[in-house]
Design a protein around this motif. Structure first.
Motif, PDB file in Angstrom:
ATOM      1  N   GLY A 135       0.826  -1.201   0.000  1.00  0.00           N
ATOM      2  CA  GLY A 135       0.000   0.000   0.000  1.00  0.00           C
ATOM      3  C   GLY A 135       0.858   1.249   0.000  1.00  0.00           C
ATOM      4  O   GLY A 135       2.087   1.179   0.112  1.00  0.00           O
ATOM      5  N   LYS A 136       0.184   2.391  -0.129  1.00  0.00           N
ATOM      6  CA  LYS A 136       0.852   3.688  -0.146  1.00  0.00           C
ATOM      7  C   LYS A 136       0.714   4.342   1.229  1.00  0.00           C
ATOM      8  O   LYS A 136      -0.377   4.387   1.794  1.00  0.00           O
ATOM      9  CB  LYS A 136       0.217   4.585  -1.205  1.00  0.00           C
ATOM     10  N   VAL A 137       1.815   4.839   1.761  1.00  0.00           N
ATOM     11  CA  VAL A 137       1.802   5.469   3.081  1.00  0.00           C
ATOM     12  C   VAL A 137       1.151   6.851   2.974  1.00  0.00           C
ATOM     13  O   VAL A 137       1.616   7.717   2.236  1.00  0.00           O
ATOM     14  CB  VAL A 137       3.233   5.590   3.658  1.00  0.00           C
ATOM     15  N   LEU A 138       0.060   7.035   3.706  1.00  0.00           N
ATOM     16  CA  LEU A 138      -0.666   8.309   3.716  1.00  0.00           C
ATOM     17  C   LEU A 138      -0.189   9.228   4.829  1.00  0.00           C
ATOM     18  O   LEU A 138      -0.200  10.450   4.685  1.00  0.00           O
ATOM     19  CB  LEU A 138      -2.173   8.064   3.892  1.00  0.00           C
ATOM     20  N   ALA A 139       0.201   8.639   5.955  1.00  0.00           N
ATOM     21  CA  ALA A 139       0.642   9.429   7.113  1.00  0.00           C
ATOM     22  C   ALA A 139       1.556   8.564   7.963  1.00  0.00           C
ATOM     23  O   ALA A 139       1.486   7.340   7.924  1.00  0.00           O
ATOM     24  CB  ALA A 139      -0.558   9.887   7.936  1.00  0.00           C
ATOM     25  N   PRO A 168       4.926  11.954  12.925  1.00  0.00           N
ATOM     26  CA  PRO A 168       5.957  12.929  12.570  1.00  0.00           C
ATOM     27  C   PRO A 168       7.076  13.048  13.604  1.00  0.00           C
ATOM     28  O   PRO A 168       8.117  13.616  13.309  1.00  0.00           O
ATOM     29  CB  PRO A 168       5.184  14.242  12.441  1.00  0.00           C
ATOM     30  N   LYS A 169       6.870  12.496  14.791  1.00  0.00           N
ATOM     31  CA  LYS A 169       7.895  12.578  15.828  1.00  0.00           C
ATOM     32  C   LYS A 169       8.971  11.510  15.657  1.00  0.00           C
ATOM     33  O   LYS A 169      10.155  11.813  15.701  1.00  0.00           O
ATOM     34  CB  LYS A 169       7.262  12.411  17.216  1.00  0.00           C
ATOM     35  N   MET A 170       8.534  10.239  15.494  1.00  0.00           N
ATOM     36  CA  MET A 170       9.500   9.141  15.516  1.00  0.00           C
ATOM     37  C   MET A 170       9.288   8.098  14.431  1.00  0.00           C
ATOM     38  O   MET A 170      10.047   7.154  14.339  1.00  0.00           O
ATOM     39  CB  MET A 170       9.458   8.446  16.876  1.00  0.00           C
ATOM     40  N   GLY A 171       8.217   8.196  13.641  1.00  0.00           N
ATOM     41  CA  GLY A 171       7.948   7.155  12.654  1.00  0.00           C
ATOM     42  C   GLY A 171       7.476   5.871  13.303  1.00  0.00           C
ATOM     43  O   GLY A 171       7.752   4.779  12.820  1.00  0.00           O
ATOM     44  N   CYS A 172       6.733   5.987  14.419  1.00  0.00           N
ATOM     45  CA  CYS A 172       6.332   4.810  15.191  1.00  0.00           C
ATOM     46  C   CYS A 172       4.994   4.214  14.753  1.00  0.00           C
ATOM     47  O   CYS A 172       4.580   3.191  15.300  1.00  0.00           O
ATOM     48  CB  CYS A 172       6.320   5.118  16.683  1.00  0.00           C
ATOM     49  N   TRP A 173       4.305   4.824  13.798  1.00  0.00           N
ATOM     50  CA  TRP A 173       3.088   4.270  13.214  1.00  0.00           C
ATOM     51  C   TRP A 173       2.901   4.849  11.820  1.00  0.00           C
ATOM     52  O   TRP A 173       3.525   5.843  11.468  1.00  0.00           O
ATOM     53  CB  TRP A 173       1.851   4.537  14.079  1.00  0.00           C
ATOM     54  N   MET A 174       2.029   4.193  11.027  1.00  0.00           N
ATOM     55  CA  MET A 174       1.714   4.676   9.683  1.00  0.00           C
ATOM     56  C   MET A 174       0.236   4.430   9.391  1.00  0.00           C
ATOM     57  O   MET A 174      -0.344   3.473   9.902  1.00  0.00           O
ATOM     58  CB  MET A 174       2.500   3.920   8.599  1.00  0.00           C
ATOM     59  N   ASP A 175      -0.343   5.274   8.546  1.00  0.00           N
ATOM     60  CA  ASP A 175      -1.622   5.008   7.894  1.00  0.00           C
ATOM     61  C   ASP A 175      -1.279   4.650   6.466  1.00  0.00           C
ATOM     62  O   ASP A 175      -0.559   5.399   5.791  1.00  0.00           O
ATOM     63  CB  ASP A 175      -2.532   6.242   7.894  1.00  0.00           C
ATOM     64  N   VAL A 176      -1.792   3.505   5.995  1.00  0.00           N
ATOM     65  CA  VAL A 176      -1.474   3.027   4.654  1.00  0.00           C
ATOM     66  C   VAL A 176      -2.768   2.887   3.860  1.00  0.00           C
ATOM     67  O   VAL A 176      -3.750   2.331   4.355  1.00  0.00           O
ATOM     68  CB  VAL A 176      -0.726   1.677   4.724  1.00  0.00           C
ATOM     69  N   SER A 184      -9.170   1.853   0.954  1.00  0.00           N
ATOM     70  CA  SER A 184      -9.404   1.875   2.398  1.00  0.00           C
ATOM     71  C   SER A 184      -8.081   2.170   3.102  1.00  0.00           C
ATOM     72  O   SER A 184      -7.014   2.056   2.502  1.00  0.00           O
ATOM     73  CB  SER A 184      -9.978   0.536   2.871  1.00  0.00           C
ATOM     74  N   LYS A 185      -8.167   2.549   4.378  1.00  0.00           N
ATOM     75  CA  LYS A 185      -6.968   2.842   5.163  1.00  0.00           C
ATOM     76  C   LYS A 185      -6.732   1.740   6.177  1.00  0.00           C
ATOM     77  O   LYS A 185      -7.669   1.162   6.715  1.00  0.00           O
ATOM     78  CB  LYS A 185      -7.144   4.161   5.921  1.00  0.00           C
ATOM     79  N   MET A 186      -5.457   1.489   6.453  1.00  0.00           N
ATOM     80  CA  MET A 186      -5.065   0.519   7.454  1.00  0.00           C
ATOM     81  C   MET A 186      -4.039   1.183   8.372  1.00  0.00           C
ATOM     82  O   MET A 186      -3.123   1.851   7.902  1.00  0.00           O
ATOM     83  CB  MET A 186      -4.449  -0.705   6.780  1.00  0.00           C
ATOM     84  N   PHE A 187      -4.221   1.004   9.659  1.00  0.00           N
ATOM     85  CA  PHE A 187      -3.302   1.556  10.650  1.00  0.00           C
ATOM     86  C   PHE A 187      -2.212   0.521  10.928  1.00  0.00           C
ATOM     87  O   PHE A 187      -2.507  -0.645  11.178  1.00  0.00           O
ATOM     88  CB  PHE A 187      -4.059   1.888  11.940  1.00  0.00           C
ATOM     89  N   GLY A 234       3.897   8.996   1.302  1.00  0.00           N
ATOM     90  CA  GLY A 234       3.870   9.055  -0.153  1.00  0.00           C
ATOM     91  C   GLY A 234       4.557   7.871  -0.815  1.00  0.00           C
ATOM     92  O   GLY A 234       4.407   7.652  -2.014  1.00  0.00           O
ATOM     93  N   LYS A 235       5.302   7.089  -0.055  1.00  0.00           N
ATOM     94  CA  LYS A 235       6.014   5.927  -0.603  1.00  0.00           C
ATOM     95  C   LYS A 235       5.086   4.708  -0.628  1.00  0.00           C
ATOM     96  O   LYS A 235       4.171   4.585   0.180  1.00  0.00           O
ATOM     97  CB  LYS A 235       7.238   5.577   0.255  1.00  0.00           C
ATOM     98  N   THR A 236       5.352   3.799  -1.560  1.00  0.00           N
ATOM     99  CA  THR A 236       4.658   2.518  -1.603  1.00  0.00           C
ATOM    100  C   THR A 236       5.517   1.509  -0.864  1.00  0.00           C
ATOM    101  O   THR A 236       6.729   1.440  -1.083  1.00  0.00           O
ATOM    102  CB  THR A 236       4.422   2.066  -3.056  1.00  0.00           C
ATOM    103  N   VAL A 237       4.880   0.739   0.026  1.00  0.00           N
ATOM    104  CA  VAL A 237       5.612  -0.197   0.868  1.00  0.00           C
ATOM    105  C   VAL A 237       4.975  -1.584   0.814  1.00  0.00           C
ATOM    106  O   VAL A 237       3.800  -1.735   0.493  1.00  0.00           O
ATOM    107  CB  VAL A 237       5.662   0.282   2.340  1.00  0.00           C
ATOM    108  N   VAL A 238       5.773  -2.586   1.139  1.00  0.00           N
ATOM    109  CA  VAL A 238       5.295  -3.938   1.382  1.00  0.00           C
ATOM    110  C   VAL A 238       5.402  -4.158   2.883  1.00  0.00           C
ATOM    111  O   VAL A 238       6.447  -3.890   3.480  1.00  0.00           O
ATOM    112  CB  VAL A 238       6.132  -4.985   0.622  1.00  0.00           C
TER     113      VAL A 238
END
Length: 157
Positions: free
Chosen positions: A63-67, A70-78, A84-87, A103-107
């Motif tokens: 999926g593509k990372v939406l958020a 911003p402090k530590m990169g400890c979670w993402m919305d994909v 749909s979004k996944m936490f 904005g990056k696509t990740v596995v």
């Protein structure tokens, strides 16, 4: 004196071994956490069908990372293929992702599951994401979410 020195040593080691955001940008090919590949990615429809029958499923999804935190990169919305979004959180907080991963696509390799997230937790993540006070206060109901506990993250593009 030895006890005090030993206690300070333990605190110092614990502080430096706690996961920190990686240094440098998130570029294609970078892996965070356990090693993973882009092979054997499971379609989202297969994952959601499986989750209707069982609580959790070990899988690999893209999926593509939406958020991201911003402090530590400890979670993402994909954002997934069906929009749909996944936490996403990271197993045992053993690793984080760069904060520029948005904005990056990740596995993602790990466990997919659904969870009803409390108002307090939703507000916490909204605060982390620097949402406005009004947006945070507008969160009044728990929310059923598709979640992922990642063992490893591969930046694809």
């Amino acid at each position: 004196m030895k006890k005090i020195f030993f206690a300070l040593l333990i605190i110092t080691v614990a502080t430096f071994t706690h996961a920190q955001p990686p240094v440098g940008p998130a570029t294609p090919g970078n892996i965070y956490g356990e090693k993973t590949t882009a092979e054997d990615v499971v379609p989202l429809t297969d994952v959601t069908k499986s989750l209707s029958k069982i609580d959790t499923i070990q899988t690999k999804i893209t999926g593509k990372v939406l958020a991201s935190c911003p402090k530590m990169g400890c979670w993402m919305d994909v954002e997934l293929a069906d929009k749909s979004k996944m936490f996403v959180k990271f197993k045992d907080y053993a690793f984080f992702v760069p904060t520029d991963i948005v904005g990056k696509t990740v596995v993602l390799d790990g466990l997919a599951f659904t969870k009803t997230t409390s108002v307090a937790e939703l507000q916490h993540y909204a605060k982390d994401a620097k949402k406005s006070k009004e947006e945070i206060e507008a969160i009044k109901k728990p929310q059923k979410q598709l979640r992922f506990l990642a063992d490893g993250v591969l930046v694809v593009k």
